[in-house]
Write an enzyme that holds these catalytic residues in place. Structure first.
Site, PDB file in Angstrom:
ATOM      1  N   LYS A   1     -11.386  -8.706   3.359  1.00 26.92           N
ATOM      2  CA  LYS A   1     -10.172  -7.685   2.512  1.00 26.92           C
ATOM      3  C   LYS A   1     -10.917  -6.771   2.836  1.00 26.92           C
ATOM      4  O   LYS A   1     -11.963  -6.220   2.314  1.00 26.92           O
ATOM      5  CB  LYS A   1     -10.286  -8.345   1.357  1.00 26.92           C
TER       6      LYS A   1
ATOM      7  N   GLY B   1       0.702  -1.059   0.095  1.00 26.64           N
ATOM      8  CA  GLY B   1      -0.143   0.460  -0.243  1.00 26.64           C
ATOM      9  C   GLY B   1       0.831   1.342   0.287  1.00 26.64           C
ATOM     10  O   GLY B   1       0.267   2.083  -0.580  1.00 26.64           O
ATOM     11  N   ASN B   2       1.765   1.487   1.386  1.00 24.93           N
ATOM     12  CA  ASN B   2       2.512   2.170   0.537  1.00 24.93           C
ATOM     13  C   ASN B   2       3.385   3.278  -0.433  1.00 24.93           C
ATOM     14  O   ASN B   2       3.679   3.825  -0.549  1.00 24.93           O
ATOM     15  CB  ASN B   2       3.140   2.123   2.255  1.00 24.93           C
TER      16      ASN B   2
ATOM     17  N   LYS C   1       1.613 -12.345   4.035  1.00 20.26           N
ATOM     18  CA  LYS C   1       2.812 -12.383   3.095  1.00 20.26           C
ATOM     19  C   LYS C   1       3.765 -13.404   2.791  1.00 20.26           C
ATOM     20  O   LYS C   1       4.634 -14.115   2.651  1.00 20.26           O
ATOM     21  CB  LYS C   1       3.577 -11.021   3.575  1.00 20.26           C
TER      22      LYS C   1
ATOM     23  N   LYS D   1      -3.566  -9.749  -2.913  1.00 17.52           N
ATOM     24  CA  LYS D   1      -2.257  -9.090  -4.006  1.00 17.52           C
ATOM     25  C   LYS D   1      -1.347  -9.996  -3.698  1.00 17.52           C
ATOM     26  O   LYS D   1       0.084 -10.497  -4.851  1.00 17.52           O
ATOM     27  CB  LYS D   1      -1.766  -7.603  -4.646  1.00 17.52           C
TER      28      LYS D   1
HETATM   29  N1  LIG Z   1       5.102 -10.216  12.640  1.00 11.44           N
HETATM   30  C1  LIG Z   1       5.585  -9.089  11.984  1.00 11.44           C
HETATM   31  N2  LIG Z   1       6.283  -8.848  11.397  1.00 11.44           N
HETATM   32  C2  LIG Z   1       6.584  -7.946   9.990  1.00 11.44           C
HETATM   33  N3  LIG Z   1       5.480  -6.408  10.459  1.00 11.44           N
HETATM   34  C3  LIG Z   1       3.971  -6.776  10.804  1.00 11.44           C
HETATM   35  C4  LIG Z   1       4.038  -8.756  11.808  1.00 11.44           C
HETATM   36  N4  LIG Z   1       2.572  -8.106  11.918  1.00 11.44           N
HETATM   37  C5  LIG Z   1       1.739  -7.436  11.256  1.00 11.44           C
HETATM   38  N5  LIG Z   1       3.276  -6.338  10.894  1.00 11.44           N
HETATM   39  C6  LIG Z   1       2.258  -5.057   9.641  1.00 11.44           C
HETATM   40  O1  LIG Z   1       2.314  -5.769   8.822  1.00 11.44           O
HETATM   41  C7  LIG Z   1       2.082  -4.425   8.416  1.00 11.44           C
HETATM   42  C8  LIG Z   1       1.685  -5.407   6.416  1.00 11.44           C
HETATM   43  O2  LIG Z   1       0.629  -5.513   6.353  1.00 11.44           O
HETATM   44  P1  LIG Z   1       0.238  -4.423   5.298  1.00 11.44           P
HETATM   45  O3  LIG Z   1      -0.220  -3.397   6.292  1.00 11.44           O
HETATM   46  O4  LIG Z   1      -1.927  -4.705   5.004  1.00 11.44           O
HETATM   47  O5  LIG Z   1       1.068  -4.839   4.113  1.00 11.44           O
HETATM   48  P2  LIG Z   1       0.497  -4.045   2.080  1.00 11.44           P
HETATM   49  O6  LIG Z   1       2.159  -3.372   2.423  1.00 11.44           O
HETATM   50  O7  LIG Z   1       1.027  -4.972   1.161  1.00 11.44           O
HETATM   51  O8  LIG Z   1      -0.462  -2.960   2.509  1.00 11.44           O
HETATM   52  C9  LIG Z   1       3.699  -4.148   8.216  1.00 11.44           C
HETATM   53  O9  LIG Z   1       3.872  -3.293   8.136  1.00 11.44           O
HETATM   54  C10 LIG Z   1       3.344  -4.232  10.048  1.00 11.44           C
HETATM   55  O10 LIG Z   1       3.264  -2.827  10.357  1.00 11.44           O
HETATM   56  N1  LIG Z   2      -5.791  -6.479  -3.570  1.00  9.94           N
HETATM   57  C1  LIG Z   2      -4.838  -6.079  -2.366  1.00  9.94           C
HETATM   58  O1  LIG Z   2      -4.314  -7.301  -1.811  1.00  9.94           O
HETATM   59  O2  LIG Z   2      -4.889  -5.152  -2.040  1.00  9.94           O
HETATM   60  P1  LIG Z   2      -3.910  -4.158  -0.980  1.00  9.94           P
HETATM   61  O3  LIG Z   2      -2.426  -4.961  -1.187  1.00  9.94           O
HETATM   62  O4  LIG Z   2      -3.515  -2.944  -1.013  1.00  9.94           O
HETATM   63  O5  LIG Z   2      -4.389  -4.782   0.113  1.00  9.94           O
END
Ligand SMILES: Nc1ncnc2c1ncn2[C@@H]1O[C@H](COP(=O)(O)OP(=O)(O)O)[C@@H](O)[C@H]1O
Ligand SMILES: NC(=O)OP(=O)(O)O
Length: 320
Positions: free
Chosen positions: A129, A12-13, A275, A213
């Protein structure tokens, strides 16, 4: 030496952190492109995939807000296709700009990607989701009553609408994606996890859902025979005891060890857990393959084994 091929899944970021305007998202993607160009300079072929949770949720809300007889609201699968086109277009512009600055000539194309799901996937009965903007608990509960849509608390960050997220079964466009990347083109695909579809006697039919994703990227990486799957997110490493005084980052790690941490509940559902699961699945599909989980800033160093959490059949190391 054999040319390396990697699938890079953008979190996302890499697209949106806070400001949801087109301008801000394009700026974020330009920064992302500056990091990814290091792979191209090293002669590595890349396929870029990306999330769409915030974007597809916003598109859906825009559809609802403008709905009329002459301008009917589009369903979620079609909103997913819109998000692929929108982010892919922004990413193409960003990569073109950065490649030109570095004097590199490369073609880049976005493939509208359909991902086949199983209609009987249990995810359809349990929406998980998160999509669109964050709400307070009060707002979310009011919206649930008014619209019938489901909302859930999202990892301590607020409440969001949730939709079904079935697992990817196959990717309809994987052969064309493989041909394009093997010819040396940069490809953007399975955006937002791909457009969820089912195969029927009357052809392909869109399904109202949003695929994760990371799982779709893992499936694609296997199908195109990639050497590595690189999952980029907001943290440099995967941690055990995340956010606790005993927190430790994981460096090179074997599938067995990571699985055992996963079973002990170290990775949060809906954020790090998918992930880790995708990482394990890709790494165990072939002893030559590895998955990297790290941040955008460390993507390239991680590919060289100098940063990030690297999951393979061999690795085994806790950093600190
Ligand atoms: N065990 C872990 N180790 C590292 N990050 C973790 C853990 N558990 C939860 N997280 C969180 O998960 C986040 C990543 O998930 P998310 O923000 O949903 O992913 P995306 O970058 O795909 O949008 C990390 O930024 C962190 O804040
Ligand atoms: N489709 C999907 O996984 O989107 P985000 O990573 O933004 O949740």
């Amino acid at each position: 030496m054999k040319k390396q091929k990697v699938v890079i899944a953008l979190g996302g970021n890499a697209i949106q952190s806070g400001d949801a305007s087109a301008e801000a998202q394009q700026l974020a993607l330009e920064n992302t492109a500056r990091q990814l160009v290091g792979f191209i300079e090293k002669g590595i072929d890349i396929i870029i995939s990306h999330g769409n949770g915030p974007q597809v949720g916003n598109i859906l809300l825009q559809q609802k807000a403008a709905h009329s007889d002459k301008n009917p609201q589009m369903p979620l699968d079609t909103c997913g296709a819109m998000s692929q086109g929108m982010i892919g277009y922004w990413m193409q512009n960003a990569m073109d700009k950065v490649l030109k600055e570095r004097g590199i000539e490369k073609n880049i194309a976005t493939i509208v990607t359909r991902v086949v799901v199983d209609q009987k996937d249990p995810a359809f009965k349990n929406p998980t989701k998160p999509i669109g903007p964050f709400y307070s608990e009060e707002e979310a509960k009011r919206l649930m009553e008014e619209t019938g849509a489901k909302f859930k608390e999202d990892a301590g960050r607020g409440w969001r609408r949730v939709v079904p997220s079935p697992l990817p079964v196959s990717i309809k466009e994987h052969s064309v994606i493989q041909s394009l990347v093997d010819e040396g083109n940069i490809v953007i695909s399975v955006g937002g996890g791909g457009i969820p579809v089912i195969e029927t006697e009357n052809g392909v039919k869109g399904i109202e859902a949003v695929i994760d994703k990371d799982f779709a990227s893992q499936k694609l990486a296997e199908l195109v025979n990639a050497d590595a799957l690189i999952i980029l997110t907001a943290v440099d490493h995967v941690y055990v005891d995340f956010n606790k005084p005993t927190q430790r980052k994981l460096g090179e790690i074997s599938i067995g060890e990571l699985s055992s941490y996963s079973q002990s509940g170290h990775f949060a559902a809906g954020s790090m857990l998918p992930k880790v699961q995708a990482a394990i699945q890709f790494a165990q599909s072939n002893p030559e393959r590895k998955t990297i989980i790290t941040s955008l800033d460390f993507a390239f160093e991680a590919m060289e084994g100098k940063a990030g959490t690297v999951i393979s059949m061999q690795g085994e190391k806790i950093l600190s």
